[in-house]
Enzyme design. Sequence first.
Site, PDB file in Angstrom:
ATOM      1  N   CYS A 114       0.581  -1.231  -0.156  1.00 28.13           N
ATOM      2  CA  CYS A 114       0.113   0.296   0.141  1.00 28.13           C
ATOM      3  C   CYS A 114       0.650   0.686  -0.236  1.00 28.13           C
ATOM      4  O   CYS A 114       0.395   2.185  -0.284  1.00 28.13           O
ATOM      5  CB  CYS A 114      -0.978  -0.394   1.309  1.00 28.13           C
ATOM      6  SG  CYS A 114      -2.501  -0.928   1.310  1.00 28.13           S
ATOM      7  N   HIS A 250      -3.431   7.679   1.988  1.00 25.55           N
ATOM      8  CA  HIS A 250      -3.622   6.418   1.623  1.00 25.55           C
ATOM      9  C   HIS A 250      -4.636   5.510   2.424  1.00 25.55           C
ATOM     10  O   HIS A 250      -5.029   6.811   3.231  1.00 25.55           O
ATOM     11  CB  HIS A 250      -2.331   5.171   2.113  1.00 25.55           C
ATOM     12  CG  HIS A 250      -3.027   3.632   1.652  1.00 25.55           C
ATOM     13  ND1 HIS A 250      -3.957   3.167   0.938  1.00 25.55           N
ATOM     14  CD2 HIS A 250      -2.587   2.838   2.671  1.00 25.55           C
ATOM     15  CE1 HIS A 250      -3.844   1.920   0.500  1.00 25.55           C
ATOM     16  NE2 HIS A 250      -3.491   1.736   2.351  1.00 25.55           N
ATOM     17  N   ASN A 280      -9.956  -0.016   0.201  1.00 24.02           N
ATOM     18  CA  ASN A 280      -8.467   0.136   0.087  1.00 24.02           C
ATOM     19  C   ASN A 280      -8.302  -0.593  -1.472  1.00 24.02           C
ATOM     20  O   ASN A 280      -8.370  -1.566  -1.483  1.00 24.02           O
ATOM     21  CB  ASN A 280      -8.151  -0.560   0.615  1.00 24.02           C
ATOM     22  CG  ASN A 280      -6.336  -0.140   1.257  1.00 24.02           C
ATOM     23  OD1 ASN A 280      -5.937   0.095   0.247  1.00 24.02           O
ATOM     24  ND2 ASN A 280      -5.345  -0.996   2.287  1.00 24.02           N
TER      25      ASN A 280
HETATM   26  N1  COA Z   1     -17.534  -8.483   9.814  1.00 23.99           N
HETATM   27  C1  COA Z   1     -18.518  -8.232  10.925  1.00 23.99           C
HETATM   28  N2  COA Z   1     -18.032  -8.184  12.050  1.00 23.99           N
HETATM   29  C2  COA Z   1     -16.534  -8.694  11.416  1.00 23.99           C
HETATM   30  C3  COA Z   1     -15.989  -8.072  10.387  1.00 23.99           C
HETATM   31  C4  COA Z   1     -16.571  -8.221   9.270  1.00 23.99           C
HETATM   32  N3  COA Z   1     -16.533  -7.519   7.894  1.00 23.99           N
HETATM   33  N4  COA Z   1     -14.844  -8.833   9.864  1.00 23.99           N
HETATM   34  C5  COA Z   1     -14.480  -9.175  11.567  1.00 23.99           C
HETATM   35  N5  COA Z   1     -15.419  -9.049  11.885  1.00 23.99           N
HETATM   36  C6  COA Z   1     -15.816  -9.381  13.729  1.00 23.99           C
HETATM   37  C7  COA Z   1     -14.700 -10.378  14.739  1.00 23.99           C
HETATM   38  O1  COA Z   1     -14.618 -11.567  13.671  1.00 23.99           O
HETATM   39  C8  COA Z   1     -14.851 -10.116  15.882  1.00 23.99           C
HETATM   40  O2  COA Z   1     -15.677 -10.721  16.533  1.00 23.99           O
HETATM   41  P1  COA Z   1     -15.447 -12.269  17.695  1.00 23.99           P
HETATM   42  O3  COA Z   1     -15.491 -10.261  18.813  1.00 23.99           O
HETATM   43  O4  COA Z   1     -15.909 -11.961  18.107  1.00 23.99           O
HETATM   44  O5  COA Z   1     -13.811 -12.408  17.327  1.00 23.99           O
HETATM   45  C9  COA Z   1     -15.252  -8.465  16.071  1.00 23.99           C
HETATM   46  O6  COA Z   1     -15.379  -7.916  14.356  1.00 23.99           O
HETATM   47  C10 COA Z   1     -14.031  -7.752  15.898  1.00 23.99           C
HETATM   48  O7  COA Z   1     -12.774  -7.374  15.042  1.00 23.99           O
HETATM   49  P2  COA Z   1     -11.305  -7.341  14.894  1.00 23.99           P
HETATM   50  O8  COA Z   1     -10.701  -7.681  14.046  1.00 23.99           O
HETATM   51  O9  COA Z   1     -10.974  -6.809  16.522  1.00 23.99           O
HETATM   52  O10 COA Z   1     -12.144  -5.609  15.004  1.00 23.99           O
HETATM   53  P3  COA Z   1     -11.133  -4.006  15.017  1.00 23.99           P
HETATM   54  O11 COA Z   1     -12.133  -3.288  15.637  1.00 23.99           O
HETATM   55  O12 COA Z   1      -9.941  -4.494  14.729  1.00 23.99           O
HETATM   56  O13 COA Z   1     -11.711  -4.010  13.666  1.00 23.99           O
HETATM   57  C11 COA Z   1     -10.341  -3.223  11.343  1.00 23.99           C
HETATM   58  C12 COA Z   1     -11.098  -4.504  12.128  1.00 23.99           C
HETATM   59  C13 COA Z   1     -10.188  -4.884  10.268  1.00 23.99           C
HETATM   60  C14 COA Z   1     -11.341  -3.072  10.785  1.00 23.99           C
HETATM   61  C15 COA Z   1      -9.806  -2.730  11.803  1.00 23.99           C
HETATM   62  O14 COA Z   1      -8.723  -3.703  12.191  1.00 23.99           O
HETATM   63  C16 COA Z   1      -8.603  -1.818  10.631  1.00 23.99           C
HETATM   64  O15 COA Z   1      -9.064  -1.407  10.042  1.00 23.99           O
HETATM   65  N6  COA Z   1      -7.248  -2.384  10.979  1.00 23.99           N
HETATM   66  C17 COA Z   1      -6.355  -1.965   9.831  1.00 23.99           C
HETATM   67  C18 COA Z   1      -6.284  -2.146   8.389  1.00 23.99           C
HETATM   68  C19 COA Z   1      -5.567  -1.921   7.813  1.00 23.99           C
HETATM   69  O16 COA Z   1      -5.707  -0.516   7.364  1.00 23.99           O
HETATM   70  N7  COA Z   1      -5.271  -2.259   6.623  1.00 23.99           N
HETATM   71  C20 COA Z   1      -4.905  -1.997   5.992  1.00 23.99           C
HETATM   72  C21 COA Z   1      -3.171  -1.426   6.337  1.00 23.99           C
HETATM   73  S1  COA Z   1      -2.314  -0.603   4.792  1.00 23.99           S
END
Ligand code: COA
Length: 323
Positions: A114, A250, A280
């Site tokens: 990215c 980004h 993204n």
């Molecule tokens: N829909 C519904 N539930 C979802 C889901 C979706 N699409 N994706 C994950 N979950 C659930 C998980 O399974 C988890 O459930 P559990 O508590 O029963 O295990 C719960 O939501 C929380 O998951 P978690 O991964 O801890 O959520 P989060 O608040 O960290 O949000 C992201 C997830 C990916 C949105 C967040 O971590 C994020 O944005 N990270 C940065 C990612 C990024 O920018 N990446 C690219 C960089 S180039």
Amino acid sequence: MRAVIAGTGGYLPARSVTNDELAAWKGLDTTDAWIVERTGIRRRHIAAEGETASDMGLAAARAALAAAGADASDVDAVIVATATPDSAFPSTATLIQGRLGSTRGFSFDVAAACTGFVYALGVADALVRCGQARGVLVIGTEVYSRILDWTDRGTCVLFGDGAGAVFLRGMPEAEAAGRGILSTHLHSDGRHGEILHVDGGAGSTGGTGVVRMAGKEVFRHAVAKLAAAVDEALAANRLAQSDVQWLVPHQANIRIIDAMGKKLGLPRERVVVTVDRHANTSAASIPLALAEAARDGRIARGDLVLMEAIGGGLTWGAALARF
Ligand code: COA
């Protein structure tokens, strides 16, 4: 010499898919409300069958050349940032160079996930400054829809396909009159490779692999590392936060984007946001956002634009440019 951004261009596949449509299409246990609340993403474009990174990158490159009033004969170098090349070789940059009908100069791909566009911009700027190229196409183009695990709701809802490009024109400093790329700041730390990676490739599994991500970990690194890169870029140019007219970040997650806008003290309308409609698009996200904001007249000649990105590697960086 200064590398002046003479034109920008973008391309998005025709098909746009909302969160609800995606969930139904791929049989995902997710909701529009969850995706919007955690990421700000409402829809994304998905490439048509057979539509490749070079197809999309070529369209964006042509738009950037047209916006600059340039053509293939002005291009000395083509640099493509992509994690989803058409094939291992020829590089996607060389495919695009060939399809543009450009027969001089050189072309190559940059792999920094990215952060790819910021890296490619840094390489292009260096080539222009040392006199090795004058007209440089810098393209970010991605078809992440081909490297996603469509059963993993934690990753597949986050990405989209698309391409963006800028055409850089080398000018003597006096002629550039303050315009151009001021500096780029590139970083990587391979110790964190596991938290955001593709679990296969031509040289290991022989396949393409799919994106794997520890979302919370990536989020934590993103906020700290992007803030440091932004400070570094401003300090290197003896500029203050208040000098920045546009933040073009980004586009991974609206919460990360908002954190950076807040750090810079910028109102929301000074931050270019596309993540709601594009999701993204990895290396394509910054040039797509630049193209959108240049086309609708938000970013004007003379404006100071700050770009920043983080991605798999980990890689991260920032760039400052005066349009
Ligand atoms: N829909 C519904 N539930 C979802 C889901 C979706 N699409 N994706 C994950 N979950 C659930 C998980 O399974 C988890 O459930 P559990 O508590 O029963 O295990 C719960 O939501 C929380 O998951 P978690 O991964 O801890 O959520 P989060 O608040 O960290 O949000 C992201 C997830 C990916 C949105 C967040 O971590 C994020 O944005 N990270 C940065 C990612 C990024 O920018 N990446 C690219 C960089 S180039």
